[in-house]
Design a protein around this motif. Structure first.
Motif, mmCIF file in Angstrom:
data_model
loop_
_atom_site.group_PDB
_atom_site.id
_atom_site.type_symbol
_atom_site.label_atom_id
_atom_site.label_comp_id
_atom_site.label_asym_id
_atom_site.label_seq_id
_atom_site.Cartn_x
_atom_site.Cartn_y
_atom_site.Cartn_z
ATOM 1 N N SER A 1 0.852 -1.259 0.074
ATOM 2 C CA SER A 1 0.076 -0.142 0.011
ATOM 3 C C SER A 1 0.753 1.235 -0.135
ATOM 4 O O SER A 1 0.621 2.356 -0.794
ATOM 5 C CB SER A 1 -0.973 0.029 1.266
ATOM 6 O OG SER A 1 -1.821 -1.078 1.080
ATOM 7 N N HIS A 2 1.843 1.226 0.703
ATOM 8 C CA HIS A 2 2.696 2.401 0.872
ATOM 9 C C HIS A 2 3.438 2.870 -0.508
ATOM 10 O O HIS A 2 3.522 3.837 -0.876
ATOM 11 C CB HIS A 2 3.716 2.348 2.132
ATOM 12 C CG HIS A 2 3.140 2.452 3.231
ATOM 13 N ND1 HIS A 2 2.819 3.412 3.704
ATOM 14 C CD2 HIS A 2 2.923 1.495 4.085
ATOM 15 C CE1 HIS A 2 2.411 3.331 5.134
ATOM 16 N NE2 HIS A 2 2.207 2.014 5.240
ATOM 17 N N ARG B 1 1.045 4.062 -2.993
ATOM 18 C CA ARG B 1 0.670 5.355 -2.740
ATOM 19 C C ARG B 1 1.641 6.491 -3.137
ATOM 20 O O ARG B 1 1.257 7.303 -3.892
ATOM 21 C CB ARG B 1 0.246 5.787 -1.167
ATOM 22 C CG ARG B 1 -0.261 7.068 -0.758
ATOM 23 C CD ARG B 1 -0.748 7.132 0.611
ATOM 24 N NE ARG B 1 -1.180 8.353 0.843
ATOM 25 C CZ ARG B 1 -0.872 9.159 1.860
ATOM 26 N NH1 ARG B 1 -0.055 8.611 2.692
ATOM 27 N NH2 ARG B 1 -1.488 10.373 2.079
ATOM 28 N N SER C 1 1.301 9.392 -6.792
ATOM 29 C CA SER C 1 1.588 10.721 -6.941
ATOM 30 C C SER C 1 2.954 10.952 -7.695
ATOM 31 O O SER C 1 3.104 12.022 -7.778
ATOM 32 C CB SER C 1 1.920 11.247 -5.381
ATOM 33 O OG SER C 1 2.948 10.406 -4.796
ATOM 34 N N ILE D 1 -10.059 3.031 -4.435
ATOM 35 C CA ILE D 1 -9.214 3.765 -4.513
ATOM 36 C C ILE D 1 -9.634 4.992 -5.439
ATOM 37 O O ILE D 1 -9.875 4.700 -6.395
ATOM 38 C CB ILE D 1 -7.819 3.112 -4.812
ATOM 39 C CG1 ILE D 1 -7.598 2.159 -3.707
ATOM 40 C CG2 ILE D 1 -6.766 4.005 -4.995
ATOM 41 C CD1 ILE D 1 -6.261 1.261 -4.137
ATOM 42 N N TRP E 1 -4.914 -1.510 2.221
ATOM 43 C CA TRP E 1 -5.096 -0.188 1.999
ATOM 44 C C TRP E 1 -5.838 0.661 2.860
ATOM 45 O O TRP E 1 -5.095 1.701 3.527
ATOM 46 C CB TRP E 1 -5.591 0.059 0.453
ATOM 47 C CG TRP E 1 -5.650 1.534 -0.026
ATOM 48 C CD1 TRP E 1 -6.848 2.378 0.173
ATOM 49 C CD2 TRP E 1 -4.729 2.253 -0.579
ATOM 50 N NE1 TRP E 1 -6.312 3.464 -0.629
ATOM 51 C CE2 TRP E 1 -5.098 3.448 -0.826
ATOM 52 C CE3 TRP E 1 -3.414 1.841 -1.194
ATOM 53 C CZ2 TRP E 1 -4.614 4.560 -1.598
ATOM 54 C CZ3 TRP E 1 -2.687 2.879 -1.913
ATOM 55 C CH2 TRP E 1 -3.357 4.265 -1.945
ATOM 56 N N PHE F 1 -5.334 4.808 4.183
ATOM 57 C CA PHE F 1 -5.340 5.543 3.016
ATOM 58 C C PHE F 1 -6.577 5.685 2.519
ATOM 59 O O PHE F 1 -7.608 4.695 2.961
ATOM 60 C CB PHE F 1 -4.652 4.763 2.131
ATOM 61 C CG PHE F 1 -2.872 4.748 2.344
ATOM 62 C CD1 PHE F 1 -2.051 5.766 2.778
ATOM 63 C CD2 PHE F 1 -2.274 3.630 1.887
ATOM 64 C CE1 PHE F 1 -0.798 5.659 3.401
ATOM 65 C CE2 PHE F 1 -1.031 3.384 2.353
ATOM 66 C CZ PHE F 1 -0.259 4.544 2.932
#
Length: 193
Positions: free
Chosen positions: A9-10, A13, A17, A38, A99, A104
């Motif tokens: 998940s990290h 994420r 971006s 998401i 997630w 998140f």
């Protein structure tokens, strides 16, 4: 068979971006997707992906991350896409559950039970009915045995016939999710969830 490549998940994420974020394909039912997904994910239910994979894969030249509730359906989707020649495919480790556990954000809609919970309810109810009903009608014990056998096959094959049947119910269909709308979203990301 190659081992599926997972992404946590990290890491996902961070990649979302970046200048070239991956495409997220959520392979849960439309109803599950509407409940929570998401941001920016495309809903491509597993059965739809299998049925229209060649049409869908034409629009997946970027890195793809597959998401489901816990990772099982995403693993099946990954096999389908790799068999078609798509190489840059990852699975979100632990799925949407992981997630959300990391805190998140997700887009939320109407709350519905996820498919795995529905399977547990139906399977458990059938077993209970079979055992209790066998007091009056002894042959009903075979209903419980049949459900147990089906769950065993589901575990060994990593597929679930009951889940596939439940996914076809109107409750799980949610908004219209067909190959044409999925392709339209992939071509024009502004139409994505």
């Amino acid at each position: 068979m190659t081992t599926p490549i997972t992404i946590d998940s990290h890491n996902l994420r961070e990649r979302l971006s970046s200048a070239a974020p991956p495409r997220i394909l959520d392979v849960r039912t439309a109803g599950e997707f509407e409940t929570a997904h998401i941001a920016g994910a495309y809903n491509v239910p597993l059965d739809l992906l299998r049925e229209h994979r060649d049409e869908i894969i034409k629009h997946l030249d970027d890195e793809v991350v597959l998401v489901c509730r816990s990772g099982q359906r995403a693993a099946q989707a990954e096999e389908t896409l790799r068999a078609s020649g798509l190489g840059n495919v990852h699975i979100l480790d632990g799925g949407i559950t992981a997630w959300e556990a990391q805190g998140f954000g997700v887009n939320r809609g109407a709350q519905r039970w996820d498919l795995e919970r529905q399977v547990r309810l139906v399977a458990g109810s059938l077993v209970l009915a079979g055992v209790l009903g066998s007091i009056a009608v002894p042959k009903l014990k075979w209903l419980a045995a049949g459900v147990g056998g089906g769950l065993t096959v589901a575990a060994l094959s990593n597929t679930c016939a009951m889940g596939m049947l439940l996914s076809k119910l109107p409750y799980n269909r949610g908004a219209a999710c067909d190959a044409q709308s999925v392709v339209a979203q992939l071509v024009d990301p502004a139409k994505a969830g």
